[in-house]
Motif scaffolding. Structure first.
Motif, PDB file in Angstrom:
ATOM      1  N   GLU A 167      18.193 -20.615  43.395  1.00 45.16           N
ATOM      2  CA  GLU A 167      19.095 -20.090  44.417  1.00 45.16           C
ATOM      3  C   GLU A 167      18.473 -20.217  45.811  1.00 45.16           C
ATOM      4  N   PHE A 168      17.189 -19.919  45.933  1.00 46.81           N
ATOM      5  CA  PHE A 168      16.521 -20.108  47.223  1.00 46.81           C
ATOM      6  C   PHE A 168      16.612 -21.562  47.669  1.00 46.81           C
ATOM      7  N   ARG A 169      16.335 -22.479  46.733  1.00 48.05           N
ATOM      8  CA  ARG A 169      16.365 -23.902  47.090  1.00 48.05           C
ATOM      9  C   ARG A 169      17.760 -24.319  47.538  1.00 48.05           C
ATOM     10  N   ALA A 170      18.775 -23.875  46.810  1.00 49.62           N
ATOM     11  CA  ALA A 170      20.145 -24.266  47.134  1.00 49.62           C
ATOM     12  C   ALA A 170      20.566 -23.734  48.498  1.00 49.62           C
ATOM     13  N   GLN A 171      20.291 -22.457  48.768  1.00 49.41           N
ATOM     14  CA  GLN A 171      20.731 -21.878  50.040  1.00 49.41           C
ATOM     15  C   GLN A 171      19.909 -22.394  51.218  1.00 49.41           C
ATOM     16  N   LEU A 172      18.610 -22.629  51.017  1.00 50.93           N
ATOM     17  CA  LEU A 172      17.804 -23.191  52.092  1.00 50.93           C
ATOM     18  C   LEU A 172      18.272 -24.588  52.459  1.00 50.93           C
ATOM     19  N   ASP A 173      18.575 -25.395  51.444  1.00 50.33           N
ATOM     20  CA  ASP A 173      19.044 -26.754  51.714  1.00 50.33           C
ATOM     21  C   ASP A 173      20.425 -26.743  52.359  1.00 50.33           C
ATOM     22  N   ALA A 174      21.267 -25.827  51.901  1.00 50.16           N
ATOM     23  CA  ALA A 174      22.606 -25.761  52.480  1.00 50.16           C
ATOM     24  C   ALA A 174      22.538 -25.364  53.952  1.00 50.16           C
ATOM     25  N   TYR A 175      21.697 -24.391  54.272  1.00 53.45           N
ATOM     26  CA  TYR A 175      21.564 -23.998  55.678  1.00 53.45           C
ATOM     27  C   TYR A 175      20.901 -25.114  56.490  1.00 53.45           C
ATOM     28  N   GLY A 176      19.932 -25.788  55.890  1.00 56.77           N
ATOM     29  CA  GLY A 176      19.290 -26.897  56.582  1.00 56.77           C
ATOM     30  C   GLY A 176      20.256 -28.014  56.924  1.00 56.77           C
ATOM     31  N   THR A 198      23.134 -27.646  57.987  1.00 56.16           N
ATOM     32  CA  THR A 198      23.889 -27.261  59.178  1.00 56.16           C
ATOM     33  C   THR A 198      23.034 -27.272  60.433  1.00 56.16           C
ATOM     34  N   THR A 199      21.709 -27.226  60.268  1.00 58.98           N
ATOM     35  CA  THR A 199      20.819 -27.150  61.433  1.00 58.98           C
ATOM     36  C   THR A 199      20.064 -28.441  61.703  1.00 58.98           C
ATOM     37  N   GLY A 200      20.038 -29.350  60.713  1.00 49.91           N
ATOM     38  CA  GLY A 200      19.236 -30.553  60.876  1.00 49.91           C
ATOM     39  C   GLY A 200      17.765 -30.307  60.640  1.00 49.91           C
ATOM     40  N   SER A 201      17.408 -29.169  60.063  1.00 49.99           N
ATOM     41  CA  SER A 201      16.026 -28.852  59.746  1.00 49.99           C
ATOM     42  C   SER A 201      15.867 -28.755  58.235  1.00 49.99           C
ATOM     43  N   SER A 202      14.630 -28.801  57.789  1.00 46.89           N
ATOM     44  CA  SER A 202      14.354 -28.589  56.369  1.00 46.89           C
ATOM     45  C   SER A 202      13.412 -27.416  56.240  1.00 46.89           C
ATOM     46  N   TYR A 203      13.572 -26.651  55.167  1.00 49.14           N
ATOM     47  CA  TYR A 203      12.847 -25.408  54.997  1.00 49.14           C
ATOM     48  C   TYR A 203      12.093 -25.426  53.672  1.00 49.14           C
ATOM     49  N   SER A 204      10.810 -25.105  53.739  1.00 45.99           N
ATOM     50  CA  SER A 204       9.973 -25.167  52.550  1.00 45.99           C
ATOM     51  C   SER A 204      10.158 -23.919  51.692  1.00 45.99           C
ATOM     52  N   LEU A 205       9.896 -24.096  50.399  1.00 44.67           N
ATOM     53  CA  LEU A 205       9.882 -22.994  49.445  1.00 44.67           C
ATOM     54  C   LEU A 205       8.589 -23.120  48.655  1.00 44.67           C
TER      55      LEU A 205
END
Length: 569
Positions: free
Chosen positions: A255-264, A266-273
């Motif tokens: 779930e963290f991976r899915a929501q982080l990627d989905a938000y990324g 929209t922002t053009g950024s990537s977020y590590s987990l």
């Protein structure tokens, strides 16, 4: 504090979500340990890896108090230049809403001591003067973001590519992970709240600080420090579901991976987990930490390479961070730990070594009443320590007695005729750096940064990593983002904290004072319900006290290690 605490490659390729948006110059990221390098176009946007290795350091939220350790110390010492990631420790999960939250509520003792505990004052309330600010400018009463969060923003500005990660849980704040991970609904709510609070930066307004977007762009990822799913080896009072925690943990990471990627997207950024990985084989199996499926969602994990022994067994000295098994270890096999044994548990399960980091100690575990300089001797109890009995910063151990290093075991200790301390020294760090290279691991991790103020121990690792061929670590490529504070949002003093009960939320206080302003202010009569920020002086029973940190309701003079110190005048 954290306690215990030939390969098969599994290829996991994650396409950068920004590619879906048509943004050029961002390549797919590989976590399979291959030797491919970033293209020149990616170099400016890649995280600040140390020659293809991660160097992760935990910044303790509470270090700004008694240890007087700030982000500026990281910058001034040069230690920030030897890090790729800073893990800010820790964020808590609220006991009622099971979501990420912010409040000003002190940690208490007992199994329920973490309920509602949070330190928004240290995070974004405390005002820094010009001398203590990385940027050299004082915080003002009007700015929505101050404290360590604002200093972290300035640290990132001074060190382009340095990634800031919020760590959730830890030894003390893992109580509510199990319940929060138990259902699809609770998992979605937890992850959404953490992203809203830390990634989107929508901080609750507390004492005039915070607001929507106040910390936007500050954190580049989330680190999961659940200690420990599926077992009672964690802190007393932690929620545990022995049958379902492991699978629920996997689903939580998904779930963290899915929501982080989905938000990324929209922002053009990537977020590590990322995650903090246990050392004890029983704990590893109970939580499914060595399941390769976990690493389909994790960018990487950092293995506990310390706290392998400690003064929770007060009568026997021993190694807390030995690289290899000690044949003289008198304990039963199930109680014998070593870094190599732990790393092998992950590699033998098929985890890609490039996704693993090796934890190193900037602190020692120590006993008093030791009867021998040799390890595994008798002792009478924990040695006096700075933060707690039996625990001391690396810096404070350098002049204690005589130093001993066993290069065969990869273990170091000090003995002064009475006190016996196990710790990492430069020689063991060099040995462990060699081990990282030999095993193809993705780098190293430090607990915690405040333990080595000049950064000399951290430099041993990073210097060695710089002298070898490029490493296998591949973090998610991050487009260049602004590190300037967003425009000031509209704020409402005294607004409640999401996820906190009414009793958790302190009343609005006077604007935050700088350390100098607090020292210059006249003492006031202590009031039970009043909020007192760091440095404020009060009069209680004809004695003047000064507070070391944010407090409300703590009676001056009643706790030896409480927030109040008696002062003159």
């Amino acid at each position: 504090m954290k306690r215990v605490r030939p390969r098969r490659s599994r290829r996991v390729v994650v396409l950068a979500v920004v590619a879906l948006l048509g943004i050029s110059g961002i390549a797919a990221c590989s976590f399979d340990g291959s030797t491919e390098e970033y293209s020149p176009d990616d170099a400016a946007t890649a995280p600040a890896l140390i020659n293809g290795y991660r160097s992760v350091g935990y910044f303790p939220q509470w270090g700004v108090y008694g240890r007087q350790y700030s982000m500026k110390d990281l910058q001034d010492s040069g230690a920030a230049g030897n890090l790729s990631h800073i893990n800010y420790a820790f964020g808590n999960i609220h006991h009622e809403t099971l979501t990420c939250f912010q409040a000003n509520k002190a940690q208490e003792s007992g199994p329920d001591g973490s309920d509602g505990a949070s330190d928004a004052w240290a995070d974004y309330g405390m005002a820094y003067d010009a001398a203590s600010s990385i940027a050299g400018t004082p915080d003002t009463a009007e700015q929505p973001l101050a404290g360590s969060f604002n200093q972290l923003r300035q640290l990132k500005a001074a060190n382009p590519g340095l990634r800031a990660v919020i760590s959730l849980g830890g030894w003390t704040w893992s109580k509510n992970f199990s319940r929060a991970a138990a259902t699809d609904e609770s998992r979605k709510a937890l992850v959404s709240s953490c992203i809203d609070l830390y990634i989107k930066g929508n901080l609750p307004v507390i004492e005039g600080r915070g607001g929507d977007g106040a910390a936007a762009g500050l954190f580049d990822g989330i680190d999961i420090d659940w200690e420990w799913p599926g077992t009672d080896k964690g802190l007393e009072g932690n929620g545990v579901d022995t049958e379902n925690d492991a699978e629920n943990f996997r689903l939580l990471l998904q779930e963290f991976r899915a929501q982080l990627d989905a938000y990324g997207a929209t922002t053009g950024s990537s977020y590590s987990l990322s995650a903090f990985l246990p050392a004890n084989p029983v704990v590893i199996e109970a939580g499914g930490w060595n399941d390769p499926a976990m690493f389909e969602y994790l960018d990487f994990g950092n293995i506990q390479g310390y706290d392998l022994w400690g003064t929770w067994e007060p009568g026997l000295t021993g190694h807390q961070a030995n690289l290899f098994d000690d044949p003289d270890d008198p304990r039963e096999d199930g109680e014998r730990f070593s870094v190599d044994r732990t790393v092998s548990a992950y590699l033998d399960a098929g985890i890609d070594p490039a996704q693993l980091g090796l934890g190193l100690a900037a602190f020692g575990r120590g006993w008093m009443g030791a009867d021998s300089a040799e390890p595994w001797g008798e002792a009478t109890g924990p040695a006096p320590g700075g933060e707690e009995p039996g625990l001391e910063d690396y810096d404070e151990l350098l002049e204690v007695g005589e130093e001993f290093t066993d290069t065969t075991l990869g273990a170091a200790w000090r003995f002064d005729g009475d006190k016996w301390w196990s710790y990492d020294n430069p020689e063991t760090v060099r040995l462990k750096s060699d081990y990282i290279l030999e095993k193809g691991l993705g780098g190293g991790m430090w607990w915690d940064l405040a333990g080595n103020r000049d950064g000399s121990l951290f430099a041993v690792l990073s210097d060695q990593l710089r002298e070898v061929p490029r490493g296998p670590a591949r973090d998610r490529v991050m487009p260049e983002t602004t590190v300037q504070p967003p425009s000031s949002p509209t704020i409402t003093p005294g607004a409640a904290t999401p996820g906190a009960t009414t009793s958790d939320v302190p009343p609005a206080a006077e604007p935050s004072l700088s350390a100098q302003e607090a020292a210059d202010a006249e003492p006031v009569v202590w009031e039970e319900g009043a909020v007192y920020t760091e440095g404020r002086r009060v009069i209680f029973e004809d004695t003047v006290y000064r507070t070391q940190w944010w407090t409300r309701g703590d009676v001056p003079g009643t706790e030896q290690w409480g927030p109040w110190l008696p002062v003159d005048g």
